[in-house]
Design a protein around this motif. Structure first.
Motif, mmCIF file in Angstrom:
data_model
loop_
_atom_site.group_PDB
_atom_site.id
_atom_site.type_symbol
_atom_site.label_atom_id
_atom_site.label_comp_id
_atom_site.label_asym_id
_atom_site.label_seq_id
_atom_site.Cartn_x
_atom_site.Cartn_y
_atom_site.Cartn_z
ATOM 1 N N GLY A 140 111.418 29.402 -56.547
ATOM 2 C CA GLY A 140 110.088 29.092 -57.070
ATOM 3 C C GLY A 140 109.608 27.669 -56.909
ATOM 4 O O GLY A 140 108.707 27.222 -57.619
ATOM 5 N N GLU A 141 110.174 26.922 -55.963
ATOM 6 C CA GLU A 141 109.763 25.517 -55.808
ATOM 7 C C GLU A 141 108.541 25.341 -54.930
ATOM 8 O O GLU A 141 108.023 24.244 -54.797
ATOM 9 C CB GLU A 141 110.924 24.720 -55.195
ATOM 10 C CG GLU A 141 112.111 24.598 -56.100
ATOM 11 C CD GLU A 141 113.351 24.192 -55.329
ATOM 12 O OE1 GLU A 141 113.617 24.794 -54.274
ATOM 13 O OE2 GLU A 141 114.042 23.286 -55.784
ATOM 14 N N GLY A 142 108.137 26.433 -54.285
ATOM 15 C CA GLY A 142 106.968 26.345 -53.407
ATOM 16 C C GLY A 142 107.325 26.392 -51.932
ATOM 17 O O GLY A 142 106.534 25.960 -51.079
ATOM 18 N N GLU B 76 115.777 38.652 -48.790
ATOM 19 C CA GLU B 76 115.883 39.298 -50.111
ATOM 20 C C GLU B 76 114.579 39.237 -50.894
ATOM 21 O O GLU B 76 114.323 40.088 -51.728
ATOM 22 C CB GLU B 76 117.024 38.663 -50.901
ATOM 23 C CG GLU B 76 118.355 38.937 -50.217
ATOM 24 C CD GLU B 76 119.564 38.571 -51.066
ATOM 25 O OE1 GLU B 76 119.386 38.194 -52.234
ATOM 26 O OE2 GLU B 76 120.677 38.650 -50.531
ATOM 27 N N ARG B 77 113.774 38.208 -50.640
ATOM 28 C CA ARG B 77 112.493 38.084 -51.347
ATOM 29 C C ARG B 77 111.380 37.755 -50.369
ATOM 30 O O ARG B 77 110.760 36.688 -50.449
ATOM 31 C CB ARG B 77 112.578 36.964 -52.402
ATOM 32 C CG ARG B 77 113.530 37.264 -53.543
ATOM 33 C CD ARG B 77 114.103 35.979 -54.113
ATOM 34 N NE ARG B 77 113.141 35.207 -54.862
ATOM 35 C CZ ARG B 77 113.184 35.071 -56.181
ATOM 36 N NH1 ARG B 77 114.131 35.640 -56.876
ATOM 37 N NH2 ARG B 77 112.290 34.352 -56.799
ATOM 38 N N PRO B 78 111.119 38.659 -49.428
ATOM 39 C CA PRO B 78 110.055 38.348 -48.455
ATOM 40 C C PRO B 78 108.687 38.331 -49.135
ATOM 41 O O PRO B 78 108.346 39.260 -49.849
ATOM 42 C CB PRO B 78 110.162 39.498 -47.443
ATOM 43 C CG PRO B 78 110.829 40.607 -48.173
ATOM 44 C CD PRO B 78 111.681 39.997 -49.238
ATOM 45 N N ARG B 79 107.923 37.244 -48.898
ATOM 46 C CA ARG B 79 106.638 37.118 -49.622
ATOM 47 C C ARG B 79 105.467 36.755 -48.722
ATOM 48 O O ARG B 79 104.323 36.736 -49.178
ATOM 49 C CB ARG B 79 106.771 36.033 -50.707
ATOM 50 C CG ARG B 79 107.740 36.317 -51.822
ATOM 51 C CD ARG B 79 107.217 37.343 -52.806
ATOM 52 N NE ARG B 79 105.925 36.973 -53.356
ATOM 53 C CZ ARG B 79 105.744 36.099 -54.355
ATOM 54 N NH1 ARG B 79 106.796 35.519 -54.900
ATOM 55 N NH2 ARG B 79 104.547 35.810 -54.795
ATOM 56 N N ILE B 80 105.723 36.452 -47.471
ATOM 57 C CA ILE B 80 104.627 35.972 -46.618
ATOM 58 C C ILE B 80 103.541 37.034 -46.480
ATOM 59 O O ILE B 80 102.343 36.737 -46.562
ATOM 60 C CB ILE B 80 105.161 35.519 -45.239
ATOM 61 C CG1 ILE B 80 105.911 34.194 -45.404
ATOM 62 C CG2 ILE B 80 104.021 35.356 -44.231
ATOM 63 C CD1 ILE B 80 106.493 33.622 -44.140
ATOM 64 N N TYR C 289 99.870 15.473 -53.846
ATOM 65 C CA TYR C 289 99.954 16.926 -53.752
ATOM 66 C C TYR C 289 101.292 17.212 -53.108
ATOM 67 O O TYR C 289 102.144 17.840 -53.697
ATOM 68 C CB TYR C 289 98.845 17.545 -52.903
ATOM 69 C CG TYR C 289 98.780 19.067 -53.033
ATOM 70 C CD1 TYR C 289 98.251 19.649 -54.165
ATOM 71 C CD2 TYR C 289 99.266 19.898 -52.033
ATOM 72 C CE1 TYR C 289 98.188 21.019 -54.296
ATOM 73 C CE2 TYR C 289 99.211 21.268 -52.162
ATOM 74 C CZ TYR C 289 98.674 21.814 -53.294
ATOM 75 O OH TYR C 289 98.617 23.172 -53.415
ATOM 76 N N TYR C 290 101.448 16.676 -51.881
ATOM 77 C CA TYR C 290 102.764 16.649 -51.292
ATOM 78 C C TYR C 290 103.146 15.214 -51.064
ATOM 79 O O TYR C 290 102.368 14.434 -50.569
ATOM 80 C CB TYR C 290 102.797 17.360 -49.944
ATOM 81 C CG TYR C 290 102.841 18.819 -50.109
ATOM 82 C CD1 TYR C 290 103.883 19.397 -50.800
ATOM 83 C CD2 TYR C 290 101.827 19.604 -49.634
ATOM 84 C CE1 TYR C 290 103.926 20.751 -50.993
ATOM 85 C CE2 TYR C 290 101.865 20.953 -49.809
ATOM 86 C CZ TYR C 290 102.923 21.528 -50.495
ATOM 87 O OH TYR C 290 102.958 22.855 -50.674
ATOM 88 N N SER C 291 104.362 14.911 -51.394
ATOM 89 C CA SER C 291 104.907 13.649 -50.984
ATOM 90 C C SER C 291 105.979 14.004 -49.970
ATOM 91 O O SER C 291 106.815 14.859 -50.222
ATOM 92 C CB SER C 291 105.504 12.940 -52.186
ATOM 93 O OG SER C 291 106.020 11.717 -51.785
HETATM 94 N N1 LIG Z 1 101.592 22.804 -54.902
HETATM 95 C C1 LIG Z 1 101.367 23.894 -55.655
HETATM 96 N N2 LIG Z 1 100.325 23.942 -56.505
HETATM 97 C C2 LIG Z 1 100.092 25.023 -57.267
HETATM 98 N N3 LIG Z 1 100.855 26.141 -57.264
HETATM 99 C C3 LIG Z 1 101.918 26.162 -56.446
HETATM 100 C C4 LIG Z 1 102.223 25.053 -55.597
HETATM 101 N N4 LIG Z 1 103.324 25.377 -54.877
HETATM 102 C C5 LIG Z 1 103.679 26.615 -55.266
HETATM 103 N N5 LIG Z 1 102.844 27.091 -56.211
HETATM 104 C C6 LIG Z 1 102.938 28.407 -56.876
HETATM 105 O O1 LIG Z 1 104.283 28.551 -57.362
HETATM 106 C C7 LIG Z 1 104.719 29.898 -57.187
HETATM 107 C C8 LIG Z 1 105.968 29.920 -56.320
HETATM 108 O O2 LIG Z 1 105.643 29.458 -55.023
HETATM 109 P P1 LIG Z 1 106.406 29.983 -53.743
HETATM 110 O O3 LIG Z 1 106.390 31.463 -53.656
HETATM 111 O O4 LIG Z 1 105.865 29.248 -52.567
HETATM 112 O O5 LIG Z 1 107.869 29.493 -54.105
HETATM 113 P P2 LIG Z 1 109.247 29.783 -53.377
HETATM 114 O O6 LIG Z 1 110.025 28.537 -53.479
HETATM 115 O O7 LIG Z 1 109.004 30.313 -52.026
HETATM 116 O O8 LIG Z 1 109.859 30.918 -54.304
HETATM 117 P P3 LIG Z 1 111.115 31.847 -53.979
HETATM 118 O O9 LIG Z 1 112.327 31.016 -54.279
HETATM 119 O O10 LIG Z 1 110.932 32.995 -54.917
HETATM 120 O O11 LIG Z 1 111.030 32.238 -52.539
HETATM 121 C C9 LIG Z 1 103.561 30.656 -56.558
HETATM 122 O O12 LIG Z 1 102.839 31.284 -57.575
HETATM 123 C C10 LIG Z 1 102.741 29.559 -55.914
HETATM 124 O O13 LIG Z 1 101.372 29.908 -55.794
#
Ligand SMILES: Nc1ncnc2c1ncn2[C@@H]1O[C@H](COP(=O)(O)OP(=O)(O)OP(=O)(O)O)[C@@H](O)[C@H]1O
Ligand SMILES: [Mg+2]
Length: 281
Positions: free
Chosen positions: A101-103, A131-135, A274-276
């Motif tokens: 869930g880090e983005g 295991e968690r495809p989300r694209i 936003y991103y560093s």
């Molecule tokens: N910079 C951001 N600003 C706002 N919301 C964000 C940001 N980055 C990610 N999110 C939100 O956080 C949640 C998790 O993001 P994301 O699915 O990209 O994480 P992930 O690291 O791929 O998770 P996983 O480990 O489950 O694959 C999503 O709801 C996404 O919209």
């Protein structure tokens, strides 16, 4: 000093210097030939898709994001990553992190889009979080009969069946995965997977390959797949990534080239926030 602090410090340093430096002391690059000049006419077009603007907006996809600061930050991230890839003659990398869930997925998608918005850059974005495809969900790809990575790995589809041109940017092709595949690290090193990576690399013009992957510490997926890419882009979530986890990840990361560290959800919102991004190791 933690990786986050180090990343932020080096990011600031690079901003001052205005350029990223080549990475020293890492293992040799996978390949040494320079990428050929892009030739749009010869580029293959894949299955065209019309995406739903509301899904994209809801998913915070950069093309539909009404946030000028965020768009600018992705462009800066794009420029830095591009420079890093070019300096090292890399063209394939995995986007990973330390914890869920880090983005990672959002960063992989938006960076792929931002890169493909550059007129000279062609991109494949592939969902390798088996295991968690989300694209597919983020982009709203799917529907009856849609084929993805698992169909290719099973031998039921070819590259042209599973690669999509979402139409937002001509130079982006996406390979989604619709099937949850548990205990699947063997699939990442299977002959069929290697065949796919070779097929992606054989495309002209040469494309940057971005693989969205699970966290490093979740399983051995990133480590198993590492020989197929030039390096990893580490996404660190401000406020979500724990320091102990980062420390444990360092050992695994030591075996790979680091494309950079992205501090996601950076609280400091200036023109770079936003991103560093940092090319810290
Ligand atoms: N910079 C951001 N600003 C706002 N919301 C964000 C940001 N980055 C990610 N999110 C939100 O956080 C949640 C998790 O993001 P994301 O699915 O990209 O994480 P992930 O690291 O791929 O998770 P996983 O480990 O489950 O694959 C999503 O709801 C996404 O919209
Ligand atoms: Mg993800």
């Amino acid at each position: 000093m933690s990786i986050i602090e180090e990343a932020v410090r080096k990011s600031a340093e690079q901003r001052r210097r205005g350029q990223a430096e080549p990475q020293a002391g890492r293992r040799p690059t996978r390949r040494v030939t320079a990428a050929p000049a892009p030739d749009a006419a010869s580029a293959r077009r894949f299955r065209s898709l019309a995406l739903d603007p509301q899904t994209l907006e809801h998913g915070r996809i950069i093309s539909h994001l009404n946030d000028e600061g965020a768009r600018r930050a992705y462009k800066i991230l794009r420029t830095r990553v591009l420079r890093r890839l070019q300096t090292n003659q890399w063209n394939a990398f995995a986007v990973t992190g330390v914890s869920p869930g880090e983005g990672k997925t959002l960063t992989a998608i938006n960076l792929a889009l931002a890169l493909a918005q550059d007129i000279n850059t062609w991109v494949f974005l592939i969902d390798l979080d088996l295991e968690r495809p989300r694209i597919a969900e983020y982009l709203g790809i799917g529907g009856a009969g849609a084929k993805g990575l698992s169909d290719y790995l099973d031998g039921r589809a070819d590259l042209e069946d599973i690669a999509y041109s979402p139409g937002i940017v001509e130079r982006l092709a996406v390979i989604p995965n619709f099937e949850h595949m548990p205990q699947s690290s063997e699939l990442l090193t299977s002959p069929r997977m290697l065949e796919l990576m070779q097929a992606l690399e054989a495309e002209t013009p040469r494309r940057i390959v971005i693989a969205d992957m699970p966290p490093i510490l979740a399983a051995d997926h990133v480590l198993a797949f590492a020989p197929q890419v030039d390096g990893v882009l580490l996404v660190v979530g401000e406020g979500t990534t724990e320091r102990d986890a980062l420390r444990s990840a360092k050992e695994v990361l030591a075996e790979m080239n680091l494309v950079g560290v992205v501090l996601n959800r950076a609280s400091e919102r200036n023109e770079y926030a936003y991103y560093s991004y940092s090319a810290a190791s």
